[in-house]
Design a protein around this motif. Structure first.
Motif, short mmCIF file in Angstrom:
data_model
loop_
_atom_site.label_atom_id
_atom_site.label_comp_id
_atom_site.label_asym_id
_atom_site.label_seq_id
_atom_site.Cartn_x
_atom_site.Cartn_y
_atom_site.Cartn_z
N ALA A 118 1.12 8.82 -2.30
CA ALA A 118 -0.30 9.16 -2.19
C ALA A 118 -1.22 8.08 -2.74
O ALA A 118 -2.39 8.06 -2.43
CB ALA A 118 -0.60 10.50 -2.86
N GLU A 119 -0.73 7.20 -3.55
CA GLU A 119 -1.52 6.10 -4.06
C GLU A 119 -1.29 4.87 -3.19
O GLU A 119 -0.20 4.69 -2.63
CB GLU A 119 -1.12 5.77 -5.50
CG GLU A 119 -1.48 6.84 -6.53
CD GLU A 119 -2.98 6.97 -6.71
OE1 GLU A 119 -3.68 5.94 -6.61
OE2 GLU A 119 -3.44 8.09 -6.93
N PRO A 120 -2.29 4.00 -3.05
CA PRO A 120 -2.06 2.76 -2.30
C PRO A 120 -1.00 1.92 -3.00
O PRO A 120 -1.05 1.73 -4.22
CB PRO A 120 -3.43 2.07 -2.30
CG PRO A 120 -4.16 2.68 -3.45
CD PRO A 120 -3.66 4.08 -3.57
N VAL A 121 -0.04 1.40 -2.26
CA VAL A 121 1.04 0.63 -2.86
C VAL A 121 0.65 -0.84 -3.06
O VAL A 121 1.32 -1.58 -3.77
CB VAL A 121 2.34 0.70 -2.03
CG1 VAL A 121 2.88 2.12 -2.02
CG2 VAL A 121 2.11 0.18 -0.61
N LEU A 122 -0.46 -1.24 -2.41
CA LEU A 122 -0.92 -2.61 -2.52
C LEU A 122 -2.44 -2.63 -2.52
O LEU A 122 -3.07 -1.93 -1.73
CB LEU A 122 -0.39 -3.46 -1.35
CG LEU A 122 -0.70 -4.95 -1.39
CD1 LEU A 122 0.05 -5.64 -2.53
CD2 LEU A 122 -0.32 -5.62 -0.06
N LEU A 123 -3.01 -3.42 -3.42
CA LEU A 123 -4.46 -3.57 -3.50
C LEU A 123 -4.84 -5.01 -3.18
O LEU A 123 -4.07 -5.93 -3.45
CB LEU A 123 -4.96 -3.21 -4.90
CG LEU A 123 -4.61 -1.82 -5.44
CD1 LEU A 123 -5.05 -1.70 -6.89
CD2 LEU A 123 -5.24 -0.73 -4.59
N ARG A 124 -6.03 -5.18 -2.65
CA ARG A 124 -6.54 -6.53 -2.38
C ARG A 124 -7.98 -6.65 -2.85
O ARG A 124 -8.80 -5.77 -2.63
CB ARG A 124 -6.46 -6.86 -0.88
CG ARG A 124 -7.11 -8.20 -0.53
CD ARG A 124 -6.90 -8.58 0.92
NE ARG A 124 -7.69 -9.76 1.28
CZ ARG A 124 -7.65 -10.36 2.46
NH1 ARG A 124 -6.84 -9.90 3.42
NH2 ARG A 124 -8.41 -11.42 2.71
N GLU A 125 -8.27 -7.79 -3.49
CA GLU A 125 -9.63 -8.10 -3.92
C GLU A 125 -9.87 -9.58 -3.66
O GLU A 125 -9.09 -10.43 -4.09
CB GLU A 125 -9.80 -7.78 -5.40
CG GLU A 125 -11.22 -7.99 -5.92
CD GLU A 125 -11.39 -7.56 -7.37
OE1 GLU A 125 -12.52 -7.66 -7.89
OE2 GLU A 125 -10.39 -7.13 -7.97
N ASP A 126 -10.97 -9.90 -2.95
CA ASP A 126 -11.30 -11.28 -2.60
C ASP A 126 -12.50 -11.75 -3.41
O ASP A 126 -13.47 -11.01 -3.59
CB ASP A 126 -11.62 -11.40 -1.12
CG ASP A 126 -10.40 -11.22 -0.23
OD1 ASP A 126 -9.41 -10.65 -0.71
OD2 ASP A 126 -10.45 -11.65 0.93
N ALA A 127 -12.43 -13.00 -3.87
CA ALA A 127 -13.55 -13.60 -4.59
C ALA A 127 -13.42 -15.11 -4.54
O ALA A 127 -12.39 -15.66 -4.92
CB ALA A 127 -13.59 -13.12 -6.04
N GLY A 128 -14.47 -15.77 -4.06
CA GLY A 128 -14.51 -17.23 -4.08
C GLY A 128 -13.38 -17.91 -3.35
O GLY A 128 -12.88 -18.94 -3.81
N GLY A 129 -12.96 -17.37 -2.23
CA GLY A 129 -11.88 -17.97 -1.46
C GLY A 129 -10.49 -17.65 -1.97
O GLY A 129 -9.49 -18.18 -1.47
N VAL A 130 -10.40 -16.75 -2.97
CA VAL A 130 -9.11 -16.36 -3.55
C VAL A 130 -8.87 -14.88 -3.27
O VAL A 130 -9.72 -14.04 -3.57
CB VAL A 130 -9.07 -16.61 -5.07
CG1 VAL A 130 -7.73 -16.19 -5.65
CG2 VAL A 130 -9.37 -18.07 -5.38
N ALA A 131 -7.73 -14.56 -2.68
CA ALA A 131 -7.35 -13.17 -2.43
C ALA A 131 -6.33 -12.74 -3.47
O ALA A 131 -5.27 -13.34 -3.59
CB ALA A 131 -6.76 -13.03 -1.03
#
Length: 273
Positions: free
Chosen positions: A11-24
């Motif tokens: 039920a929880e996301p198994v992977l998270l993504r956050e992008d900032a300044g060209g870095v994922a």
């Protein structure tokens, strides 16, 4: 704000993504399971890495883990449950190992450099994950191991990435003993680039990521591909291949701009082409 990439039965996301300044930033998100590589997590991570490879807004990837560990390897409960099948799990085991191999190769083949941000433990396929990344920064107190031999399951697939990153004797020591090594020893082995205090980990990772992201994305992509390609060739073939790569690179717009900027003593203006 981190974005969920994929959800599983948990039920929880198994992977998270956050992008900032060209870095994922990709964050493994199975903290209660020490971010073990379930089928869902491996699939989500592979898909995201492949998507990032064609995303012009991303220049560098950081791979991190939520909770007390970076990654504890394969999900042994998931593997054990498959033994109830008529084939004693063979089909699922084959699928899992193929999926894991696909993931590790996706990281190597991704044109964007991938940096592992390591805290806690990185064991078995988790250690393989570290070895598959292009760069790695570990926090003081992090631990690494390929402990399969301790449970009757030699770490054969982690061995592929490990043996391509550290010396043969260091790889064999880890594989044959299954013992934990600390971050400082991992740095001596060449498994990680550097070890930093806990409160400096994110800053050290971001500093490295931003430095690489400031370069020509085309040049970095050419260089990463060439690095892994030449490693597998005999010396003469490696030089022939690398020479051809340099000629192609010299004809790129960013190489012309970078050389002119150096001669003219100014900052280059990259167009990533």
């Amino acid at each position: 704000m981190s974005e969920p990439i994929a959800k599983s039965a948990e039920a929880e996301p198994v992977l998270l993504r956050e992008d900032a300044g060209g870095v994922a930033w990709l964050t493994l998100n199975r903290p209660k399971q020490r971010n073990s590589l379930s089928t869902d997590l491996m699939l989500a991570l592979t898909r995201e890495i492949e998507a990032i490879g064609t995303d012009p807004s991303v220049h560098v990837v950081v791979l991190a883990g939520n909770g007390p560990a970076f990654c504890a390897g394969h999900d042994l409960k998931e593997l054990t449950a498959a033994r109830a099948e008529a084939d004693r799990g063979r089909a699922f085991f084959e699928q899992t190992m193929q999926q894991c191999s696909t993931l590790m190769q996706a990281i190597v083949n991704c044109p964007k450099p991938v940096i592992a941000r390591i805290h806690g433990i990185a064991t078995a396929a988790g250690c393989q994950l570290v070895a598959s990344c292009d760069l790695a920064i570990a926090v003081e107190g992090a631990k690494f191991a390929t402990p399969g031999v301790n449970i009757g399951l030699f770490c054969s697939t982690p061995m592929v990435a490990l043996s391509r990153n550290v010396s043969r004797k260091h790889a064999m020591e880890m594989l044959l003993t299954g013992e934990m090594i600390d971050a400082e020893r991992a740095a001596e082995f060449g498994l990680v680039n550097r070890v930093v205090p806990h409160d400096a980990l994110d800053a050290a990772v971001m500093q490295l990521a931003e430095l690489i992201a400031s370069k020509s994305a085309l040049t970095v992509a050419i260089g990463k591909k060439a690095f892994y390609e030449q490693l597998e060739k005999p010396l003469a073939e490696a030089y022939l291949y690398a020479s051809e790569v340099m000629v192609t690179n010299m004809l790129a717009r960013d190489a012309e701009e970078g050389i002119n900027a150096f001669i003219e003593k100014r900052e280059p203006k990259w167009e990533h082409c």
